[in-house]
Enzyme design. Structure first.
Site, short mmCIF file in Angstrom:
data_model
loop_
_atom_site.label_atom_id
_atom_site.label_comp_id
_atom_site.label_asym_id
_atom_site.label_seq_id
_atom_site.Cartn_x
_atom_site.Cartn_y
_atom_site.Cartn_z
N ALA A 1 35.11 126.05 57.00
CA ALA A 1 35.86 125.83 55.92
C ALA A 1 36.37 126.67 56.04
CB ALA A 1 34.93 126.88 54.86
N SER B 1 34.24 132.75 57.67
CA SER B 1 33.59 131.33 56.39
C SER B 1 32.56 131.13 56.53
CB SER B 1 35.07 130.71 57.16
OG SER B 1 34.43 130.11 59.09
N ASP B 2 32.85 130.51 55.28
CA ASP B 2 31.68 129.20 55.62
C ASP B 2 31.63 127.98 56.42
OD1 ASP B 2 29.05 127.60 54.66
OD2 ASP B 2 29.68 127.23 52.89
N TRP B 3 30.67 127.42 57.09
CA TRP B 3 30.47 126.88 58.45
C TRP B 3 31.69 125.62 58.25
CZ3 TRP B 3 28.40 131.49 58.60
CH2 TRP B 3 27.77 131.66 59.33
#
Length: 791
Positions: free
Chosen positions: A277, A273-275
């Site tokens: 997200a 995941s993006d941070w």
């Protein structure tokens, strides 16, 4: 990602009519397990590793934790595992000391040079490895560049999917050859910064992130295209994005993760995941998310969507342990493949930069502090900075310079920075960024901490000292535009440089496509006095240039974001040490309003909405972005995609198209072929080769970039097919009078379109036009052929 099986009644479509019919993203379950295709020995190691873990340790392996790096997977000493360190970003180890700041992805794309892009990846990765970082969070192919206003377009390469795909695979090959995992990002449809995350600030109602609503054909032929290149190149991981995609969040969208990525493209690595997200635990895992970053939610180490929730879900039967095992195998297979079980320790100074919650929950092995990993990379950075500089105008051969007696330097982009060598803090939220100092790189997690910076003014002074030139300068834009200000410059310079800049950063989108800080007034003021004015832009994206046709503006160079060697790179070009060979990786239109075909979704009404699902970005332009739009509507532009001048001239001749396989063998795409990383391997089969001869017709050596564009048949009952699409390029260096034959392979994918009825790549019946030239509108040779199909 809307598939016709669900929407059989949609197909009387136009570019303007398609996106309104998108409301859902079809479910695809279960998440297909990896087989470690191409990583066989490492997969066996990963299987053995997983078999030795407890359930709690498996949960730890898929959940980020606090630690010395931007992203951390905790070590498990019991099995000899020391953890995983992830660091930003796409052009540098963002916060590290004694590390290089390379040219931006935008600059790399403007070079159109596969070799330089590969070397950039190789050298960047050597620095990541030297600092003990297992994963480099890059390269970027999303945003692709749907809109020139996007705040992070400069982190990626180009709005053309073919050019971006080539740049991505070269970067991945380079970085992973050095032993560092790449994390190709941001998957997918992440084309604006505005409302990229949910908003809780209005009436205590969660206003969901913007939903990028994209039709199926556009998804495959535009936004998914470079990810396919990256998967085929062997990227270790894919980072899923903040935005929603057809109504479903990118990190729990089963259609894009399980369906497109893991099934259709055959991706064998892990999805991270993006941070922040991640918005769910079991639901995201079953939808295809393999690793949650940074792990803690809301500042609490003990609160996570994964972590203990994974253990609990397996124990209560709501999550299959086989899926958890697959997540760990996906994480550890590239780790073993790149031999990261024997790896340098993490730089001991990193914790002071990156940690939010010391002491750490898990042990990490730290090494020496402030390790210098720069090696001799500066020369390569200087070379790429020059190669990514595009000469747009050169009236009467103004350039290259020949030791002018007097030089004037103007503009707040020419001198040294005054706010420090790391672009962070409050200016991220200001549309014009930092007022004083040249712009070698833009802001956000894609930036880098400069160990030094060669400014244009310093490099010009150094060259002027060699030539005996007199240098005068005013770097205050406000002062430059005041009446009479330039009278302080005496005598009137033989040549005047105006340095302009355009800031952009993660977290916000651009508000103008003109260069910042009253740039037009600065150019006009200098040009009114100096009849030989040369304008150089350092920009985090494209710029419109309302002053371009001013007769006193004799030369224009788009220098993009060249990194730490900025001044040396531009002086090399200005004085002819390097013959410019950069080409535009985007289109420069005549007016800013010409780009309204793909606006950032950001209205006053939306900013004040209390409707949780109000933020809908319908990609109604479909396949027609950048040059595809301007060509389709026969719209004039200032400088077209692929354009760039040289100090020499080139011509091309003898176009020849050779079939690579007998025509009777070009049958419909077989559906029984096992999928490998990159998708159906038949898509990558070369069907034709385009051959041309390029000649340097000038009197100095230089590099040329011949480009192949295909005019594919229009498809009935579908979104419009672009008039021309890039399907080949190469960069060749030629001596005066020298000729060289250049070969461009055309794969089945290059000749196909995505058929939403058949859910397959199909070669359309009809004539394929082949247009070869030096830009999208400088076409020198044309031909056509018909692909014969059985059935």
């Amino acid at each position: 990602m809307l598939f016709l099986a669900l929407w059989s009644g949609l197909l009387a479509l136009t570019a303007q009519g398609v996106a309104q019919d998108y409301g859902t993203s079809p479910p695809v379950y279960p998440s297909p397990p990896t087989a470690g295709i191409g990583w066989d020995a490492a997969f066996a190691q990963a299987e053995a590793f997983v078999s030795n873990l407890t359930l709690e340790e498996k949960a730890q392996m898929v959940t980020g934790t606090t630690g010395p790096c931007v992203g951390n997977i905790g070590g498990i000493p019991r099995v000899g595992f020391e953890g995983i360190c992830m660091q930003d970003g796409p052009l540098a180890i963002r916060q590290a000391t004694y590390a290089s700041v390379f040219s931006a992805g935008l600059t790399a794309a403007a070079s159109w040079d596969r070799g330089l892009i590969f070397t950039r990846g190789l050298y960047m990765a050597a620095e990541f490895k030297g600092k003990g970082s297992h994963v480099a969070l890059g390269p970027v192919v999303g945003p692709l560049g749907r809109s020139g206003y996007g705040g992070r377009g400069w982190e990626g390469f180009s709005p053309d999917p073919y050019l971006t795909g080539v740049a991505a695979e070269q970067t991945i090959w380079g970085m992973q050859q050095a032993g560092v995992q790449t994390s190709l990002k941001h998957y997918i449809g992440n084309e604006q910064e505005t409302q990229r995350n949910p908003d809780l600030s209005i009436s205590n109602t969660t206003i969901e992130a913007v939903s990028s609503n994209i039709d199926d054909r556009t998804m495959h032929e535009l936004y998914l295209w470079p990810f396919a290149n990256g998967v085929r190149a062997g990227t270790a991981s894919i980072m899923c994005s903040y935005n929603r995609l057809n109504g479903s969040y990118g990190c729990q969208n089963s259609k894009t993760l399980n369906g497109l990525l893991k099934t259709e493209l055959g991706f064998q690595g892990y999805v991270v995941s993006d941070w922040q997200a991640t918005h769910a635990g079991v639901d995201a895992i079953n939808a295809g998310l393999d690793m949650d970053m940074p792990g803690p939610v809301g500042g609490s180490q003990n609160a996570s969507f994964f972590g203990g929730n994974v253990t609990q879900a397996v124990n209560n039967g709501t999550l299959n342990q086989d899926r958890v095992d697959d997540m760990v195998r996906r994480i550890m297979t590239p780790y073993f493949h790149l031999k990261q079980n024997e790896y340098p320790p993490i730089d001991g100074y990193e914790p002071t930069l990156n940690s939010r919650y010391p002491p750490y929950q898990y042990p990490f092995t730290l090494g020496a502090s402030n390790v210098d990993v720069r090696d001799n990379h500066a020369q390569s950075i200087r070379e790429l900075g020059a190669a990514g500089t595009v000469l747009l105008k050169n009236t009467n051969n103004t350039l290259p310079l020949k030791a002018p007696r007097t030089i004037g330097v103007f503009g707040n982009d020419a001198g040294d920075v005054v706010d420090g060598l790391y672009f962070s803090g409050a200016p991220f939220q200001q549309p014009q960024g930092y007022e004083y100092g040249t712009l070698p790189v833009a802001g956000g997690s894609g930036t880098g901490r400069l160990s030094y910076l060669v400014t244009p003014l310093d490099a010009i002074k150094a060259r002027a000292a060699r030539d005996g030139s007199l240098v005068r300068y005013i770097l205050n834009n406000t002062l430059t535009t005041q009446p009479g200000a330039l009278r302080t410059i005496a005598p009137v310079p033989e040549v005047c440089f105006v340095f302009l800049k355009s800031w952009a950063s993660e977290g916000s989108d651009r508000v103008s496509l003109e260069a910042n800080w009253n740039s037009t007034a600065v150019v006009n003021a200098v040009a009114a006095t100096c009849k030989n004015t040369i304008v150089i832009t350092h920009s985090a994206g494209l710029n419109v240039m309302p002053w371009a046709n001013n007769p006193n503006v004799t030369a224009i160079l788009a220098a993009h974001l060249p990194g730490q060697e900025s001044g040396n790179s531009i002086v090399d070009v200005l004085y002819g040490v390097v013959n410019p060979s950069g080409k535009l990786p985007y289109t420069i239109a005549l007016n800013e309003s010409d780009y309204r075909f793909a606006d950032i979704t950001n209205s006053t009404e939306l900013q004040q909405t209390e409707d949780p699902n109000a933020w809908q970005s319908n990609f109604t332009e479909a396949l027609l972005i950048d040059y595809r739009h301007f060509d389709y509507y026969n719209q004039s532009v200032l400088y077209e995609f692929g354009f760039g001048l040289s100090y020499t001239t080139f011509d091309m001749s003898t176009l020849d198209i050779e079939p690579a396989v007998p025509s009777l063998e070009i049958s419909p795409l077989p559906d029984a072929v096992p999928i490998v990383p990159g998708g159906n391997p038949t898509l990558w089969q070369v069907l034709y080769t385009v051959n041309i001869t390029v000649t340097n017709t000038g009197d100095v050596a230089g590099a040329s970039v011949p480009q192949v564009y295909l005019a594919l048949p229009q498809i009935a009952n579908s979104v419009p097919t672009p008039k021309n699409v890039l399907r080949g390029f190469d960069k060749i260096t030629l001596q005066p009078g020298q000729s060289q034959t250049v070969n461009f392979p055309l794969t089945r994918r290059d000749l196909s379109y995505w058929d939403v009825n058949m859910q397959e790549w199909v070669i359309a019946s009809g004539t394929v036009g082949v247009n070869v030239g030096f830009s999208s509108r400088d076409i020198r040779l044309t031909d056509q052929f018909v692909v014969v199909q059985e059935g």
